[in-house]
Design a protein around this motif. Structure first.
Motif, mmCIF file in Angstrom:
data_model
loop_
_atom_site.group_PDB
_atom_site.id
_atom_site.type_symbol
_atom_site.label_atom_id
_atom_site.label_comp_id
_atom_site.label_asym_id
_atom_site.label_seq_id
_atom_site.Cartn_x
_atom_site.Cartn_y
_atom_site.Cartn_z
ATOM 1 N N THR A 22 0.838 -1.198 0.000
ATOM 2 C CA THR A 22 0.000 0.000 0.000
ATOM 3 C C THR A 22 0.875 1.252 0.000
ATOM 4 O OG1 THR A 22 -0.117 0.046 2.412
ATOM 5 C CG2 THR A 22 -1.796 -1.232 1.264
ATOM 6 N N ALA A 23 0.227 2.378 -0.147
ATOM 7 C CA ALA A 23 0.962 3.646 -0.204
ATOM 8 C C ALA A 23 1.529 4.036 1.153
ATOM 9 C CB ALA A 23 0.060 4.752 -0.729
ATOM 10 N N GLY A 24 0.989 3.428 2.228
ATOM 11 C CA GLY A 24 1.481 3.765 3.561
ATOM 12 C C GLY A 24 0.773 4.980 4.139
ATOM 13 N N THR A 25 1.216 5.373 5.309
ATOM 14 C CA THR A 25 0.613 6.516 6.008
ATOM 15 C C THR A 25 1.503 7.747 5.850
ATOM 16 O OG1 THR A 25 -0.408 5.049 7.648
ATOM 17 C CG2 THR A 25 -0.183 7.382 8.243
ATOM 18 N N ILE A 26 0.901 8.836 5.413
ATOM 19 C CA ILE A 26 1.645 10.086 5.227
ATOM 20 C C ILE A 26 1.317 11.031 6.385
ATOM 21 C CG2 ILE A 26 1.997 12.091 3.745
ATOM 22 C CD1 ILE A 26 1.235 10.339 1.358
ATOM 23 N N VAL A 27 2.362 11.481 7.047
ATOM 24 C CA VAL A 27 2.190 12.420 8.172
ATOM 25 C C VAL A 27 2.562 13.820 7.693
ATOM 26 C CG1 VAL A 27 2.974 13.061 10.471
ATOM 27 C CG2 VAL A 27 2.650 10.646 9.882
ATOM 28 N N THR A 28 1.607 14.713 7.747
ATOM 29 C CA THR A 28 1.862 16.106 7.376
ATOM 30 C C THR A 28 2.248 16.877 8.633
ATOM 31 O OG1 THR A 28 0.248 15.990 5.579
ATOM 32 C CG2 THR A 28 0.900 18.183 6.331
ATOM 33 N N ASP A 29 3.453 17.405 8.622
ATOM 34 C CA ASP A 29 3.970 18.082 9.815
ATOM 35 C C ASP A 29 3.496 19.533 9.860
ATOM 36 O OD1 ASP A 29 5.291 18.866 12.033
ATOM 37 O OD2 ASP A 29 7.320 18.596 11.236
ATOM 38 N N GLU A 30 2.605 19.805 10.777
ATOM 39 C CA GLU A 30 2.136 21.164 11.002
ATOM 40 C C GLU A 30 2.422 21.568 12.440
ATOM 41 O OE1 GLU A 30 -1.953 21.142 9.917
ATOM 42 O OE2 GLU A 30 -1.546 21.123 7.745
ATOM 43 N N GLY A 31 3.565 21.074 12.931
ATOM 44 C CA GLY A 31 3.959 21.380 14.300
ATOM 45 C C GLY A 31 3.775 20.209 15.247
ATOM 46 N N GLU A 32 2.976 19.208 14.819
ATOM 47 C CA GLU A 32 2.706 18.040 15.655
ATOM 48 C C GLU A 32 3.216 16.760 14.983
ATOM 49 O OE1 GLU A 32 1.217 18.044 18.675
ATOM 50 O OE2 GLU A 32 1.225 20.244 18.637
ATOM 51 N N GLY A 33 4.107 16.904 13.997
ATOM 52 C CA GLY A 33 4.574 15.749 13.234
ATOM 53 C C GLY A 33 5.254 14.702 14.090
ATOM 54 N N GLY A 34 6.066 15.151 15.048
ATOM 55 C CA GLY A 34 6.775 14.213 15.905
ATOM 56 C C GLY A 34 5.821 13.378 16.740
ATOM 57 N N LYS A 35 4.798 14.030 17.291
ATOM 58 C CA LYS A 35 3.828 13.306 18.105
ATOM 59 C C LYS A 35 3.029 12.314 17.255
ATOM 60 C CE LYS A 35 3.189 16.970 21.563
ATOM 61 N NZ LYS A 35 2.216 17.889 22.207
ATOM 62 N N GLN A 36 2.670 12.742 16.027
ATOM 63 C CA GLN A 36 1.912 11.855 15.149
ATOM 64 C C GLN A 36 2.744 10.639 14.757
ATOM 65 O OE1 GLN A 36 -0.433 13.746 11.916
ATOM 66 N NE2 GLN A 36 0.314 15.698 12.754
ATOM 67 N N LEU A 37 4.031 10.882 14.495
ATOM 68 C CA LEU A 37 4.912 9.779 14.122
ATOM 69 C C LEU A 37 5.066 8.801 15.289
ATOM 70 C CD1 LEU A 37 6.857 8.413 12.167
ATOM 71 C CD2 LEU A 37 8.659 9.960 12.953
#
Length: 262
Positions: free
Chosen positions: A237-252
């Protein structure tokens, strides 16, 4: 007396193709192109080097077990410089595991006659890596496996085995079986002259009757191991894309935790 060298090679499905299992849960060899196992090319190369070091007083015979197309693996080895080939083909061999394969190979090698048997470290489809040892046991001769260097001096074969923490030097009296790794030296590329010469080199075809073997000793009936179930690997699959809007580290971190990576 001429040194008799036998190289055992295998015709395998191309690893770059879409490999899978057939209806009987054996490897599908018709739905994908095949070729000489890359790891066996190193075995052919080392056999040829030993033959060349003998001053031409050696004969290299290539043996393979497999369906009709497996003859192509023999022809590749002949184009590299081997002298003759043997192709063992029989419907009863279909589905053989390492035990059945080693039994057929041992019978074929004995019929050819040998001083030294050279194998690759493993096949690129099964990757069990035990056939050389099983072959030596069936032939009743010494084995020296996973060698990165091979030479023959009179009636003795010597080799080097490179480990993580040490280098071992092994030797055995002939007749013997050795296997070589992909660190033993780059395999030569067949020249045009070699390809043309290979067409005139003899390739014998044998079946189970020629080797005095019973069908119940090999194939699916004689296999010690069986595949009970196989599931097709899911498409990537394409995988999960995390858009960093200041919370990228927490989302990752949350994603890694959800996948139990952390």
């Amino acid at each position: 007396m001429s040194l008799k060298i036998v190289v055992c090679v295998k015709y395998v499905p191309d690893a770059s193709g879409d490999r899978g299992f057939g209806g009987d849960l054996t490897v599908d060899r018709e739905g994908v192109d095949g070729l000489l196992s890359e790891l066996d090319e190193y075995a052919v190369e080392q056999a040829l080097r030993v033959a060349e070091a003998s001053g031409g007083d050696a004969e290299v015979t290539v043996v393979t077990v497999g369906p009709e197309d497996a003859r192509d693996a023999v022809r590749k080895a002949l184009s590299m410089g081997a002298d003759r080939g043997v192709h063992v083909e029989d419907d009863g061999i279909h589905g053989s595991d390492v035990m059945g394969t080693s039994l057929v190979l041992a019978a074929a090698v004995e019929k050819v006659g040998f001083d030294l048997v050279v194998c690759g470290m493993a096949s690129t489809d099964g990757v069990a890596g035990v056939v050389p040892a099983l072959l030596a046991e069936r032939l009743g001769v010494a084995q020296a496996t996973l060698l990165s260097e091979v030479s023959v001096d009179g009636s003795v074969v010597r080799g080097r085995r490179d480990g993580e923490g040490a280098v071992e030097v092994l030797e055995a009296a002939l007749p013997a079986v050795v296997s070589v790794t992909d660190q033993s030296g780059e395999a030569r590329y067949p020249s045009f002259k070699g390809i043309m010469a290979a067409k005139k080199k003899p390739v014998e075809s044998w079946d189970l009757d020629d080797l005095d073997l019973d069908g119940d000793e090999v194939g699916l009936e004689g296999a010690w191991t069986l595949v009970d179930e196989a599931t097709q690997r899911p498409a990537r699959t394409a995988g999960t894309i995390v858009t960093d809007e200041g919370e990228g580290g927490k989302q990752l971190a949350a994603f890694l935790a959800s996948q139990k990576f952390i």
